[in-house]
Structure formats: C-alpha cells, structure tokens
Enzyme design. Sequence first.
Site, short mmCIF file in Angstrom:
data_model
loop_
_atom_site.label_atom_id
_atom_site.label_comp_id
_atom_site.label_asym_id
_atom_site.label_seq_id
_atom_site.Cartn_x
_atom_site.Cartn_y
_atom_site.Cartn_z
N ARG A 1 36.55 -15.07 8.63
CA ARG A 1 36.64 -13.44 8.74
C ARG A 1 36.64 -12.76 7.43
O ARG A 1 36.06 -11.69 7.28
CB ARG A 1 38.03 -13.21 9.72
N ARG B 1 47.53 -14.19 17.82
CA ARG B 1 46.06 -14.11 18.27
C ARG B 1 45.37 -15.31 17.89
O ARG B 1 45.91 -15.93 17.00
CB ARG B 1 45.55 -12.87 17.38
N ARG C 1 51.47 -12.72 11.59
CA ARG C 1 51.35 -11.63 12.42
C ARG C 1 51.36 -11.82 13.92
O ARG C 1 50.92 -13.14 14.37
CB ARG C 1 49.92 -11.00 12.28
N LYS D 1 45.87 -1.70 8.60
CA LYS D 1 45.07 -0.76 9.16
C LYS D 1 45.53 -0.47 10.68
O LYS D 1 45.69 0.78 11.13
CB LYS D 1 43.79 -0.86 9.47
P1 AMP Z 1 39.99 -7.32 14.58
O1 AMP Z 1 40.92 -7.28 15.77
O2 AMP Z 1 39.43 -6.07 14.23
O3 AMP Z 1 40.38 -8.26 13.64
O4 AMP Z 1 38.53 -7.99 15.23
C1 AMP Z 1 38.72 -9.43 15.77
C2 AMP Z 1 37.22 -9.88 15.91
O5 AMP Z 1 36.41 -9.03 16.89
C3 AMP Z 1 36.15 -9.93 14.77
O6 AMP Z 1 36.65 -10.95 14.03
C4 AMP Z 1 34.94 -9.75 15.17
O7 AMP Z 1 34.59 -11.01 15.72
C5 AMP Z 1 35.18 -8.96 16.41
N1 AMP Z 1 34.83 -7.30 16.34
C6 AMP Z 1 35.73 -6.61 16.16
N2 AMP Z 1 35.15 -5.25 15.63
C7 AMP Z 1 33.80 -5.75 15.58
C8 AMP Z 1 32.76 -4.74 15.24
N3 AMP Z 1 32.78 -3.58 15.04
N4 AMP Z 1 31.52 -5.60 15.33
C9 AMP Z 1 31.35 -6.73 15.60
N5 AMP Z 1 32.34 -7.67 16.00
C10 AMP Z 1 33.65 -7.13 15.88
#
Ligand code: AMP
Length: 218
Positions: free
Chosen positions: A176, A165, A132, A15
């Site tokens: 996750r 990350r 990644r 995405k």
């Molecule tokens: P991502 O970069 O989208 O994989 O997000 C990394 C982490 O940020 C996730 O595992 C959550 O802990 C937190 N996070 C991102 N977006 C949200 C959301 N909409 N609601 C709650 N936690 C979020």
Amino acid sequence: MKKELIFLGPPACGKGTQTNKLAQYLNLPHIDTGSLLRAEIKNETENGMIAKTFIDKGNLVPVELVASIIKDRLSKDDCKEGYILDGYPRSLEQAEMLEVINKEINGSEEVDFRAIYFELDQSVLVSRIVNRRSCAKCGEIYNLKSKPAKVEGICDKCGGELVQRKDDNEEIAKARFETYFHETAPLIDYYKSKLKLRTINADGTIDEVWERLLEVVK
Ligand code: AMP
C-alpha cells in the site's frame, strides 16, 4: 459556499480519525472510499467481488469502478453543502475524474475546494498500521498502543467488536505504501500547482493534529 475538502496522506497518517471528527464539526458527510468498497465486499455485490481482488493485494481498485461509486455518493442530497472526501482521489487520473464529476454536479455554482495534505514520516506509519483496530459496528478507530479501548477488543462508544482490517498486515501495508508513493504522492504537486493545497504536520497527538487541521479548514 459549498465546501469540498479532500485529503491526501500516506496510509495510517491519521486522516480517518481526523476527517471523521471534522465531518461532525462541520456537519458535512464523511465519505471514505475504503469503507464504501469494504461495504460492497461485505454485501457481496458485483463491484465488491472485483474490488476485493485488488484490495487484498494492496493495489488500487480500477478507476471506473471507484468513479461510479463516488459519483453516486456525491450526487446525494446530503452533499449539497459540501463533503469531506477521504481516500479519493488517489491518482492523477482520479483527480481529473473528480473535477469532471464535480462540474457535472455543481454546474456553474462556485465552490470552496481544498486538498489537505497530512505530512508524516514513513517510519511511524508501519507501526501504526499493524496496531490499528476498528469497530466492526460503528467504525471508530483505535490503536493498541496510542489509543487502546478501555476494555480490550470492545468499542468504547457502542460496545461493538474491535477487528483488524485484513489489509493491515506488514506485507500488504508495504504494497500500500508503494502504491501511495507511485500513484497518490504526485497529487501533492498537482494541487500545489493549482494553489489548492494546504499542508499540515500530522506527527502529534490527536488533539495537536486537530488544532492544526482547524487552522487550514477555516
Ligand atoms: P483505505 O481504507 O483508504 O486504506 O483503502 C483500502 C483499500 O481500498 C486501498 O488499499 C485500495 O485497494 C482501495 N481503495 C480505497 N480508495 C481507493 C481509490 N480512491 N481508488 C482505488 N482504490 C481505492
């Protein structure tokens, strides 16, 4: 008409890469809650310190905290023509919250709202996560196997350092996925029942997936 595009799909389904490209193509802001939260952590804000304890475990950050960040961001002038929202909503509660936020911002204005679902088999995903890397400076995303940088560890675009990350390791990745299947996957049926869902097959090269994405955002 204002274009509100949200994106669903498991961690590492591609995405981020596609929505960045789409934002440039449609000239709309790319808003990614994961990056917004990581910026709060980097700046050592109060919200950032709270968010960190959840992100480090692969759990969702509390609903009110993310909602306030998103509301501020979606209210900015650059969202007047629409937005590409990546990583929000991630639960039914957040989906309902987003409807309230959108209504507050849009009033009676008619909008084109779509939820685009990146469908992909789980077996491909863990390997994508551990390989990644992203640029610490411009955020460009790489993969050690499928999209390596020309010079190892250095961003092709801006020369920044490529970093992994902290939550891209196998243990946190598993948490996750669990969070995704419990909290986020129900949104697929939610938006289907509202006739807002568009599904694309996310298994393929970046160019193949891009062509499929263009078909559903027209
Ligand atoms: P991502 O970069 O989208 O994989 O997000 C990394 C982490 O940020 C996730 O595992 C959550 O802990 C937190 N996070 C991102 N977006 C949200 C959301 N909409 N609601 C709650 N936690 C979020």
